[in-house]
Motif scaffolding. Sequence first.
Motif, mmCIF file in Angstrom:
data_model
loop_
_atom_site.group_PDB
_atom_site.id
_atom_site.type_symbol
_atom_site.label_atom_id
_atom_site.label_comp_id
_atom_site.label_asym_id
_atom_site.label_seq_id
_atom_site.Cartn_x
_atom_site.Cartn_y
_atom_site.Cartn_z
ATOM 1 N N GLY A 28 0.818 -1.211 0.000
ATOM 2 C CA GLY A 28 0.000 0.000 0.000
ATOM 3 C C GLY A 28 0.845 1.251 0.000
ATOM 4 N N LEU A 29 0.342 2.276 0.648
ATOM 5 C CA LEU A 29 0.996 3.577 0.669
ATOM 6 C C LEU A 29 1.994 3.636 1.825
ATOM 7 N N THR A 30 3.263 3.453 1.510
ATOM 8 C CA THR A 30 4.322 3.507 2.513
ATOM 9 C C THR A 30 5.072 4.835 2.374
ATOM 10 N N GLU A 31 5.957 5.102 3.322
ATOM 11 C CA GLU A 31 6.762 6.323 3.264
ATOM 12 C C GLU A 31 7.642 6.340 2.025
ATOM 13 N N ALA A 32 8.135 5.176 1.629
ATOM 14 C CA ALA A 32 8.984 5.088 0.438
ATOM 15 C C ALA A 32 8.189 5.438 -0.825
ATOM 16 N N VAL A 33 6.951 4.986 -0.884
ATOM 17 C CA VAL A 33 6.104 5.284 -2.046
ATOM 18 C C VAL A 33 5.798 6.778 -2.095
ATOM 19 N N VAL A 34 5.492 7.372 -0.952
ATOM 20 C CA VAL A 34 5.221 8.814 -0.894
ATOM 21 C C VAL A 34 6.467 9.594 -1.318
ATOM 22 N N ALA A 35 7.635 9.157 -0.884
ATOM 23 C CA ALA A 35 8.881 9.815 -1.264
ATOM 24 C C ALA A 35 9.104 9.707 -2.778
ATOM 25 N N GLU A 36 8.791 8.559 -3.347
ATOM 26 C CA GLU A 36 8.952 8.354 -4.792
ATOM 27 C C GLU A 36 7.985 9.243 -5.581
ATOM 28 N N ILE A 62 -6.629 6.560 -0.081
ATOM 29 C CA ILE A 62 -5.253 6.576 -0.579
ATOM 30 C C ILE A 62 -4.992 7.849 -1.374
ATOM 31 N N VAL A 63 -5.935 8.215 -2.240
ATOM 32 C CA VAL A 63 -5.786 9.429 -3.048
ATOM 33 C C VAL A 63 -5.683 10.662 -2.148
ATOM 34 N N ASP A 64 -6.556 10.756 -1.151
ATOM 35 C CA ASP A 64 -6.506 11.886 -0.224
ATOM 36 C C ASP A 64 -5.183 11.946 0.527
ATOM 37 N N ALA A 65 -4.698 10.790 0.955
ATOM 38 C CA ALA A 65 -3.425 10.742 1.682
ATOM 39 C C ALA A 65 -2.268 11.173 0.789
ATOM 40 N N ILE A 66 -2.263 10.707 -0.458
ATOM 41 C CA ILE A 66 -1.189 11.090 -1.388
ATOM 42 C C ILE A 66 -1.201 12.595 -1.616
#
Length: 98
Positions: A28-36, A62-66
């Motif tokens: 799912g949405l991890t810190e690494a994915v957000v950083a990428e 997920i969209v809102d979090a991103i």
Amino acid sequence: MNLNKKQTQYLKGLAHSLKPVVLLGNNGLTEAVVAEIDFALNHHELIKVKIPTDDRETKALIVDAICRETNAIKVQVIGKTLVLYRESPEKKIRIPKI
């Protein structure tokens, strides 16, 4: 920054030919994915993200979090693909004013 309808339509047109830059995995949405995603937005300004879930509520969260974590604007969501825009200091994409 808020986009009006004409600006959103313009970005949708630009995004049409793009391929997804970031694919969310099983974790799912991890810190690494957000950083990428953040890195990709800095480099491209307009990107597509693939979200592998069929559940609308989960996808919306997920969209809102991103968007919240990256300070990006949701241009559109079609199926499992999210289109994001965030202006960079170099301003690579010129958005119409009106």
